[in-house]
Design a protein around this motif. Structure first.
Motif, PDB file in Angstrom:
ATOM      1  N   GLN A 368       0.839  -1.211   0.000  1.00 30.53           N
ATOM      2  CA  GLN A 368       0.000   0.000   0.000  1.00 30.53           C
ATOM      3  C   GLN A 368       0.865   1.249   0.000  1.00 30.53           C
ATOM      4  O   GLN A 368       0.591   2.216  -0.725  1.00 30.53           O
ATOM      5  N   ASP A 370       3.950   1.517  -1.096  1.00 31.64           N
ATOM      6  CA  ASP A 370       4.600   1.638  -2.415  1.00 31.64           C
ATOM      7  C   ASP A 370       3.629   2.229  -3.428  1.00 31.64           C
ATOM      8  O   ASP A 370       3.991   3.087  -4.226  1.00 31.64           O
ATOM      9  N   TYR A 371       2.387   1.779  -3.381  1.00 31.49           N
ATOM     10  CA  TYR A 371       1.392   2.245  -4.356  1.00 31.49           C
ATOM     11  C   TYR A 371       1.102   3.734  -4.177  1.00 31.49           C
ATOM     12  O   TYR A 371       1.088   4.517  -5.135  1.00 31.49           O
ATOM     13  N   CYS A 373       2.938   5.977  -3.051  1.00 32.76           N
ATOM     14  CA  CYS A 373       4.052   6.840  -3.440  1.00 32.76           C
ATOM     15  C   CYS A 373       4.399   6.736  -4.931  1.00 32.76           C
ATOM     16  O   CYS A 373       5.127   7.579  -5.454  1.00 32.76           O
ATOM     17  N   SER A 374       3.902   5.715  -5.616  1.00 35.25           N
ATOM     18  CA  SER A 374       4.299   5.565  -7.017  1.00 35.25           C
ATOM     19  C   SER A 374       3.167   5.906  -7.987  1.00 35.25           C
ATOM     20  O   SER A 374       3.417   6.156  -9.161  1.00 35.25           O
ATOM     21  N   SER A 375       1.938   5.934  -7.525  1.00 34.59           N
ATOM     22  CA  SER A 375       0.816   6.234  -8.421  1.00 34.59           C
ATOM     23  C   SER A 375       0.362   7.674  -8.214  1.00 34.59           C
ATOM     24  O   SER A 375       0.102   8.090  -7.076  1.00 34.59           O
ATOM     25  N   THR A 376       0.253   8.445  -9.293  1.00 32.42           N
ATOM     26  CA  THR A 376      -0.209   9.829  -9.162  1.00 32.42           C
ATOM     27  C   THR A 376      -1.635   9.867  -8.635  1.00 32.42           C
ATOM     28  O   THR A 376      -2.004  10.722  -7.822  1.00 32.42           O
ATOM     29  N   ALA A 377      -2.455   8.924  -9.097  1.00 33.18           N
ATOM     30  CA  ALA A 377      -3.849   8.907  -8.624  1.00 33.18           C
ATOM     31  C   ALA A 377      -3.893   8.680  -7.111  1.00 33.18           C
ATOM     32  O   ALA A 377      -4.609   9.383  -6.382  1.00 33.18           O
ATOM     33  N   ALA A 378      -3.093   7.705  -6.634  1.00 32.85           N
ATOM     34  CA  ALA A 378      -3.130   7.402  -5.193  1.00 32.85           C
ATOM     35  C   ALA A 378      -2.531   8.542  -4.371  1.00 32.85           C
ATOM     36  O   ALA A 378      -3.050   8.895  -3.313  1.00 32.85           O
ATOM     37  N   SER A 379      -1.417   9.137  -4.847  1.00 29.18           N
ATOM     38  CA  SER A 379      -0.860  10.261  -4.061  1.00 29.18           C
ATOM     39  C   SER A 379      -1.788  11.460  -4.087  1.00 29.18           C
ATOM     40  O   SER A 379      -1.882  12.199  -3.114  1.00 29.18           O
TER      41      SER A 379
END
Ligand SMILES: Cc1cc2nc3c(=O)[nH]c(=O)nc-3n(C[C@H](O)[C@H](O)[C@H](O)COP(=O)(O)OP(=O)(O)OC[C@H]3O[C@@H](n4cnc5c(N)ncnc54)[C@H](O)[C@@H]3O)c2cc1C
Length: 392
Positions: A368, A370-371, A373-379
């Motif tokens: 979670q 990692d996701y 910090c790596s996905s623009t949508a999630a950040s």
């Protein structure tokens, strides 16, 4: 004594409500069981959402805030030996502000007293009466004797341990409660912050947060067990553990200094529904508690009273109770959004006891992080919630 709105509690919620009502020409009296000095020195939250700051600026409370508050445009999530910046402002166009809750309280008290407002400090034995009538009253004691404050509306802004919520007859409110299996040991230290932006660190030994209150004062937290005695944590042990959990990035080190204050705070969620009963309206921590991971408690309290003030003004001007009747529903949508976000932040950043025996859960949590910090949508989702949804 008679007033329009009787307010229990001189925390951010009660004081801001009194201030907003005054600007609309509506009288109120604030009753507080602690001294002025105590409430002005009480160290708690320190992250203001953009919406809270906008409201303070709009209502004449922004002078010291704009001079001494620190604008932050990002936060760092630190795990796996690396720091990952969440660029709050780039992702949302909004920022957060670092300004201690006790400074907000000082500004509000000064503004109320300068405008001739009444705040009664050190009152005792506050009791709410006739809440289901159109003549509610607050009974209380001071050194001068027993008093009754008659009002049209009572605002219960007396925090988690106040009397307002418990004044509602049994069976009227539904309480939704969750205890997290950890607490936060928080310190205030006289040392220049070792970071410009807040660092949320997830470590195998547990969570740590490097926050700050000013260029000279740091605020740091450690995840500890819920029943952890503070005596088990002499200052040296606290700094040692903070270094272990935070100094995981090459070349970064934590400066230490004298600890001015320390305490252990439970991490829990509570929502009571509805946030009203008759002529009593609950606001802030009296109605809901969030774990501090999302930095939301103070901001939610300010949002509640901005809604309540508008509803009282509409009632006063037009005689319509529509907004007052809808107060609870208007607030609860945001309350649950914030509960969800605070739980999300708590669940991705803290080490849960089950992880001791269950490597699967620990790896899911890492996935979670990692996701995010790596996905623009999630950040962007994290950033949008962290800076706070706009006040309506
Ligand atoms: C110990 C603690 C530490 C916290 N630390 C953090 C943190 O580090 N970071 C973060 O983001 N958030 C933190 N929070 C959350 C945040 O500070 C609260 O959400 C915020 O204070 C809510 O404001 P409020 O006005 O609703 O309630 P409060 O600030 O609690 O104000 C309620 C007021 O009512 C008064 N009162 C209580 N009972 C009575 C009575 N019977 N009669 C009259 N007056 C009464 C109290 O003295 C107080 O002044 C913390 C909360 C607590 C309790």
């Amino acid at each position: 004594v008679r007033t329009k709105v009787g307010i229990v509690g001189a925390g951010p919620a009660g004081l801001m409500l009194s201030h907003l009502l005054h600007l609309e020409g509506i009288e109120s009296v604030v009753l507080e069981n602690r001294s002025r000095d105590y409430v002005e020195q009480r160290i708690r939250a320190g992250v203001l959402e953009q919406g809270t700051v906008d409201l303070m600026n709009r209502t004449g409370l922004g002078e010291r805030l704009s001079r001494e508050g620190l604008v932050h445009q990002g936060i760092e999530l630190r795990f796996g030996g690396r720091g990952h910046r969440i660029a709050l402002t780039d992702l949302t166009g909004r920022s957060i502000f670092i300004y201690g809750q006790q400074e907000v309280v000082k500004d509000l008290i000064a503004a109320r007293l300068a405008a001739g407002g009444i705040i009664e400090f050190e009152v005792d034995d506050v009791r709410l009466e006739n809440l289901d009538s159109d003549r509610p009253a607050i009974r209380y004691r001071t050194d001068a004797g027993e008093h009754v404050l008659e009002c049209d509306v009572v605002a219960g802004c007396d925090g988690f341990h106040g009397v307002s919520r418990d004044s509602v007859p049994a069976g009227v409110l539904s309480a939704y409660h969750h205890e997290f299996p950890f607490a936060w040991l928080g310190i205030l230290a006289e040392v220049r912050p070792s970071t410009e932006e807040l660092i949320y660190a997830s470590h195998d030994r547990g969570f740590a947060l490097h926050s700050l209150r000013s260029p000279e004062i740091s605020r740091l937290y450690l995840q500890v067990d819920p029943d952890e005695p503070i005596d088990a944590w002499p200052d040296d042990r606290i700094w040692q553990e903070l270094r272990t959990r935070l100094e995981t990035v090459d070349g970064w080190s934590l400066a230490d200094g004298p600890i001015l204050e320390k305490g252990v705070t439970a991490m829990r969620s509570l929502v009571v529904e509805p946030m009203q009963y008759g002529r009593l309206f609950l606001a802030g921590d009296a109605a809901h508690i969030v774990p501090a991971t999302g930095a939301k408690g103070l901001n939610l309290a300010i949002h509640d009273v901005s809604v309540l003030a508008r509803a009282v003004v509409e009632w006063d001007r037009t005689g319509s109770t529509e907004m007052l009747d809808g107060y609870s529903d208007s607030c609860l949508w945001r309350v649950w959004r914030v509960q969800d976000f605070s739980r999300f932040m708590s669940s991705i950043l803290h080490r849960f006891p089950e992880e001791e025996h269950d490597g699967f859960l620990a790896r899911l949590r890492r996935a979670q992080l990692d996701y995010v910090c790596s996905s623009t949508a999630a950040s962007t989702s994290l950033a949008e919630n962290y800076v706070g949804l706009p006040f309506d």
